[in-house]
Design a protein around this motif. Structure first.
Motif, short mmCIF file in Angstrom:
data_model
loop_
_atom_site.label_atom_id
_atom_site.label_comp_id
_atom_site.label_asym_id
_atom_site.label_seq_id
_atom_site.Cartn_x
_atom_site.Cartn_y
_atom_site.Cartn_z
N ALA A 42 0.84 -1.20 0.00
CA ALA A 42 0.00 0.00 0.00
C ALA A 42 0.88 1.25 0.00
O ALA A 42 0.53 2.26 -0.64
N THR A 43 2.01 1.20 0.67
CA THR A 43 2.95 2.33 0.69
C THR A 43 3.36 2.70 -0.73
O THR A 43 3.36 3.88 -1.09
N ARG A 48 2.80 6.27 -5.55
CA ARG A 48 2.51 6.41 -6.97
C ARG A 48 1.41 7.45 -7.18
O ARG A 48 1.43 8.19 -8.14
N GLY A 49 0.43 7.46 -6.28
CA GLY A 49 -0.57 8.52 -6.29
C GLY A 49 -1.86 8.27 -7.03
O GLY A 49 -2.70 9.16 -7.11
N TYR A 50 -2.06 7.09 -7.58
CA TYR A 50 -3.32 6.81 -8.28
C TYR A 50 -3.57 5.31 -8.31
O TYR A 50 -2.67 4.52 -8.09
N CYS A 51 -4.81 4.94 -8.60
CA CYS A 51 -5.19 3.53 -8.69
C CYS A 51 -5.08 3.08 -10.14
O CYS A 51 -5.58 3.75 -11.06
N CYS A 59 -4.29 -2.65 -2.50
CA CYS A 59 -4.79 -1.37 -3.03
C CYS A 59 -5.35 -0.50 -1.90
O CYS A 59 -6.32 -0.88 -1.25
N PRO A 60 -4.76 0.67 -1.67
CA PRO A 60 -5.27 1.56 -0.62
C PRO A 60 -6.44 2.42 -1.10
O PRO A 60 -7.01 3.17 -0.32
N TYR A 61 -6.78 2.31 -2.37
CA TYR A 61 -7.84 3.13 -2.95
C TYR A 61 -9.20 2.43 -2.94
O TYR A 61 -10.19 2.98 -3.38
N GLY A 62 -9.24 1.20 -2.48
CA GLY A 62 -10.50 0.47 -2.35
C GLY A 62 -11.01 -0.19 -3.61
O GLY A 62 -12.12 -0.69 -3.63
N PHE A 63 -10.21 -0.23 -4.68
CA PHE A 63 -10.66 -0.86 -5.91
C PHE A 63 -10.69 -2.38 -5.74
O PHE A 63 -9.74 -2.99 -5.26
N LYS A 64 -11.80 -2.99 -6.10
CA LYS A 64 -11.93 -4.45 -6.06
C LYS A 64 -12.28 -4.93 -7.45
O LYS A 64 -13.24 -4.44 -8.07
N LYS A 65 -11.51 -5.86 -7.96
CA LYS A 65 -11.76 -6.42 -9.29
C LYS A 65 -12.98 -7.34 -9.21
O LYS A 65 -13.13 -8.10 -8.25
N GLU A 66 -13.84 -7.27 -10.21
CA GLU A 66 -15.00 -8.16 -10.25
C GLU A 66 -14.55 -9.58 -10.50
O GLU A 66 -13.72 -9.82 -11.35
#
Length: 69
Positions: A42-43, A48-51, A59-66
């Protein structure tokens, strides 16, 4: 995840430091999982600054792959 292409190197701390330096990564940016894959932390993602929307393990941005059925 990226397959670690340097898996033939010994898994010593100094080898990991050389790998990180070669790829411009700090040691807190990744680890190698038991299957030999390089896994970004996550660091790293926050630096990097984006998902990237690839469903990364940490992933610290909460994106979950279907999941495919």
């Amino acid at each position: 995840m990226i397959k670690n292409t340097l898996s033939e190197l010994p898994s010593s701390h100094s080898s990991k430091s050389k790998t990180a330096k070669r790829h411009g990564l700090a040691e807190e940016d990744y680890y190698t999982d038991p299957n030999g894959f390089l896994v970004f932390t996550a660091t790293y993602h926050l630096k990097r600054g984006y998902c990237c929307k690839n469903g990364c393990r940490h992933c610290p941005y909460g994106f979950k792959k279907e999941e495919k059925h």
